[in-house]
Design a protein around this motif. Structure first.
Motif, mmCIF file in Angstrom:
data_model
loop_
_atom_site.group_PDB
_atom_site.id
_atom_site.type_symbol
_atom_site.label_atom_id
_atom_site.label_comp_id
_atom_site.label_asym_id
_atom_site.label_seq_id
_atom_site.Cartn_x
_atom_site.Cartn_y
_atom_site.Cartn_z
ATOM 1 N N LEU A 191 -5.975 -34.875 26.347
ATOM 2 C CA LEU A 191 -7.164 -34.032 26.143
ATOM 3 C C LEU A 191 -6.760 -32.560 26.028
ATOM 4 O O LEU A 191 -7.294 -31.830 25.190
ATOM 5 C CB LEU A 191 -8.161 -34.224 27.297
ATOM 6 N N THR A 192 -5.791 -32.136 26.848
ATOM 7 C CA THR A 192 -5.323 -30.746 26.763
ATOM 8 C C THR A 192 -4.779 -30.458 25.365
ATOM 9 O O THR A 192 -5.078 -29.430 24.769
ATOM 10 C CB THR A 192 -4.198 -30.493 27.800
ATOM 11 N N SER A 193 -4.000 -31.402 24.833
ATOM 12 C CA SER A 193 -3.415 -31.177 23.504
ATOM 13 C C SER A 193 -4.502 -31.182 22.419
ATOM 14 O O SER A 193 -4.316 -30.616 21.354
ATOM 15 C CB SER A 193 -2.353 -32.229 23.182
ATOM 16 N N ASN A 217 -18.146 -27.043 38.124
ATOM 17 C CA ASN A 217 -17.440 -26.837 36.847
ATOM 18 C C ASN A 217 -18.193 -27.314 35.616
ATOM 19 O O ASN A 217 -17.765 -27.075 34.496
ATOM 20 C CB ASN A 217 -16.078 -27.524 36.909
ATOM 21 N N ARG A 218 -19.319 -28.016 35.826
ATOM 22 C CA ARG A 218 -20.180 -28.485 34.740
ATOM 23 C C ARG A 218 -19.382 -29.115 33.592
ATOM 24 O O ARG A 218 -19.457 -28.666 32.443
ATOM 25 C CB ARG A 218 -21.035 -27.332 34.226
ATOM 26 N N PRO A 219 -18.581 -30.160 33.862
ATOM 27 C CA PRO A 219 -17.743 -30.747 32.802
ATOM 28 C C PRO A 219 -18.563 -31.506 31.756
ATOM 29 O O PRO A 219 -19.621 -32.045 32.068
ATOM 30 C CB PRO A 219 -16.852 -31.727 33.573
ATOM 31 N N ASP A 220 -18.040 -31.529 30.538
ATOM 32 C CA ASP A 220 -18.656 -32.332 29.479
ATOM 33 C C ASP A 220 -18.282 -33.799 29.658
ATOM 34 O O ASP A 220 -18.988 -34.686 29.208
ATOM 35 C CB ASP A 220 -18.148 -31.855 28.112
ATOM 36 N N GLU A 280 -8.363 -45.825 23.335
ATOM 37 C CA GLU A 280 -9.787 -45.536 23.111
ATOM 38 C C GLU A 280 -10.112 -44.053 23.278
ATOM 39 O O GLU A 280 -11.186 -43.603 22.890
ATOM 40 C CB GLU A 280 -10.651 -46.372 24.060
ATOM 41 N N TYR A 281 -9.173 -43.300 23.866
ATOM 42 C CA TYR A 281 -9.445 -41.873 24.064
ATOM 43 C C TYR A 281 -9.420 -41.071 22.763
ATOM 44 O O TYR A 281 -9.877 -39.929 22.731
ATOM 45 C CB TYR A 281 -8.531 -41.279 25.153
ATOM 46 N N ASP A 286 -12.968 -37.190 21.318
ATOM 47 C CA ASP A 286 -13.282 -36.485 20.080
ATOM 48 C C ASP A 286 -14.491 -35.573 20.322
ATOM 49 O O ASP A 286 -15.629 -36.037 20.408
ATOM 50 C CB ASP A 286 -13.579 -37.508 18.974
ATOM 51 N N ALA A 287 -14.222 -34.279 20.439
ATOM 52 C CA ALA A 287 -15.276 -33.326 20.801
ATOM 53 C C ALA A 287 -16.402 -33.305 19.766
ATOM 54 O O ALA A 287 -17.564 -33.103 20.112
ATOM 55 C CB ALA A 287 -14.665 -31.940 20.944
#
Ligand code: B12
Length: 295
Positions: A191-193, A217-220, A280-281, A286-287
């Motif tokens: 995810l960082t990449s 932190n209100r993560p998505d 599956e990630y 996928d933002a």
């Protein structure tokens, strides 16, 4: 080993003039990518392919790879599964520098990180776990393997290509008694990449702390691992009545990954994704898709 080479570096390594490298590139013999400033960069995979196709002997590369010709040919063809035995031996011996070297080679041969985890990192772990379960391996080997892969992944991080920030935040945590955080580390790195901001809470995260962190932190996206669930009722309760409600209020989503999770928990856990494969990630992380779902 570097993941890309400049024209100067490659010319020195292949013992030719820079103009020869440019000529090979312009005539399509040698693949390259161009930086924003128009400079040529040669991915190691393209270099390996070129060296292999032209039956060149390049001591500098051979010394770094330390693998035989046949294996190198497979890696050039993108078959990183052939690296698994050597990788497993390096992990079991706790040889972090060899683990890192082979990991780099995997990333060079297959730029898709999720496939590298799936085909190169996980199979030796599963094999070590299986021989431990059969009583053929002692637990110290498992610890050495975990430690060397954890360290190698951390060292690889700064060498990876990172997409520009996508404005999304992911929070990653294992449930209260869960110690297996390696797959979660891989998801974190992926995810960082991909441009996500990630917050990695790691193994054995108390549920109230996770909920606190969600509110702060209100993560998505929240990603959890479920490999060994000591108290299944508690796990289901925490996910459905603590974690999911906290996330829903903020519009975030929950993904839980691990062996057999979809089979065991579909219709039971109120997570948005139950993934049995790290591959599956590519979809979950996928933002743009996440944006589309929200709209
Ligand atoms: C390394 C390891 C440890 C390390 C963990 C280090 C760490 N920081 O992660 C240590 C030594 C701490 C450990 C401890 C224990 N472990 Co352990 N461990 C492992 C080992 C070897 C690898 C774990 C791993 O990373 N798996 C990831 C990959 C390799 O697993 P996989 O199933 O192939 O993954 C695929 C899918 O399932 C999926 N997937 C799996 N997880 C996830 C997570 C996400 C987020 C996603 C997206 C996908 C995904 O993706 C993969 C395919 O793409 C496994 C063997 C194994 N097969 O997993 C045992 C294993 C998981 N451990 C096991 C056990 C029993 C334990 C202990 C209970 C032992 C003990 N008696 O103390 C303890 C305590 C566990 C706890 N409470 O959490 C058993 C679990 C059996 C079971 N299902 O109940 C296993 C399977 C070994 C075995 N063959 O018996 N362990």
């Amino acid at each position: 080993m570097k993941s890309t080479y400049s024209t100067t570096e490659l010319a020195q390594m292949l013992e030719v003039n820079e103009s020869t490298i440019k000529r090979w590139t312009d005539s399509g013999y040698l693949e390259c990518i161009k930086t924003k400033g128009g400079h040529r960069r040669f991915p190691i995979r393209a270099v390996l392919k070129f060296v292999h196709e032209n039956r060149m002997s390049v001591p500098a590369i051979e010394k770094e790879l330390l693998i035989d010709r046949e294996l190198r040919a497979q890696v050039v063809a993108g078959d990183i599964r052939s690296l698994v035995p050597e990788f497993k031996a390096a992990m079991a011996a706790g040889n972090t520098s060899d683990v890192l070297r082979i990991l780099r080679l995997g990333v060079a041969a297959k730029p898709d990180l999720l496939t590298v985890y799936h085909e190169l990192v996980f199979p030796p772990l599963a094999a070590i776990g299986a021989s431990w379960a059969r009583g053929e391996t002692t637990v110290d080997i498992e610890h050495l393997a975990s430690q060397s892969i954890r360290e190698a992944l951390a060292r690889l991080q700064s060498e990876l290509y990172h997409k520009p920030a996508n404005g999304k935040t992911a929070l990653l945590a294992c449930h209260e008694h869960e110690q297996h955080d390696l797959p979660l580390r891989c998801v974190n790195q992926y995810l960082t990449s991909e441009g996500w901001r990630t917050l990695f809470l790691g193994p054995q995260t108390p549920t109230d702390s996770l909920v606190f962190s969600i509110n702060r932190n209100r993560p998505d996206l929240v990603v959890m691992t479920s490999i060994v669930i000591e108290d299944e009722r508690r796990f289901i309760h925490d996910v459905n009545h603590e974690i999911v409600p906290a996330l829903r209020k903020l519009g975030g989503r929950l993904a839980i990954g691990g062996p057999g999770v979809a089979r065991r928990f579909t219709g039971v856990l109120k997570a948005d994704f139950l993934s049995e494969s790290i591959l599956e990630y590519a979809r979950i992380g996928d933002a743009r898709l996440m944006e589309a779902v929200r709209a």
